[in-house]
Scaffold this motif. Structure first.
Motif: not given
Length: 176
Positions: A138, A140, A156
């Motif tokens: 992911n 962030g 995030t």
């Protein structure tokens, strides 16, 4: 060796032994014990100043805070010291970053340097969670600066704040 108190009188001794008293260091102002190993022997503590001559790395010129050290920034100088600290080989400091500005000829010490940041506050980072048989990635935004191995806070895309360990440039690892 500093002078022994002149008021102390000791009998002659042919068998002397030097020793390091418990808790003493072999640098700076300290004491060395001397004892007579003959019958009715004695012990005395002799004040000493221990200095070490080392070929230490110094700055070749004035350098500013935040500067990353390169070969041309370094010089060496034989220094007599009564303290520990200082570097003797360029590989120990190359690539490190100055915490403070320093003058030409200043001895480079551990407290003056830090590793370079692999994550910088405000940087978009790749978040990696590795588990047994899975990887999750992911993105962030880093909320603080961190060098490899240091903890970094990340916001995030869901606006949650999580902590991870800074790895290589722009990567943060999370342990599940």
């Amino acid at each position: 060796v500093d002078d022994i108190d002149q008021r102390i009188t000791l009998p002659e001794c042919a068998r002397l032994e030097a020793f390091l008293p418990t808790g003493s260091q072999l640098i700076g102002k300290t004491s060395v014990g001397v004892r007579c190993l003959e019958k009715n022997g004695w012990s005395i503590f002799v004040p000493v100043q221990i200095r070490i001559s080392l070929n230490l790395l110094v700055s070749a010129r004035q350098l500013s805070q935040g500067h990353t050290l390169h070969e041309e920034d370094l010089a060496s100088q034989t220094t007599e010291t009564s303290q520990t600290g200082g570097f003797t080989a360029p590989k120990q400091v190359l690539g490190k970053v100055l915490r403070y500005s320093i003058t030409a000829g200043q001895v480079l010490r551990e407290d003056l340097l830090r590793p370079p940041y692999s994550v910088v506050q405000g940087q978009v980072v790749q978040i990696i969670v590795r588990g047994s048989g899975f990887n999750i990635r992911n993105e962030g935004v880093a909320l603080n600066n961190a060098s490899e191995g240091q903890t970094v806070q990340i916001r995030t895309s869901a606006s949650r704040v999580i902590s991870g360990i800074a790895a290589a440039s722009g990567v943060v690892e999370i342990k599940p």
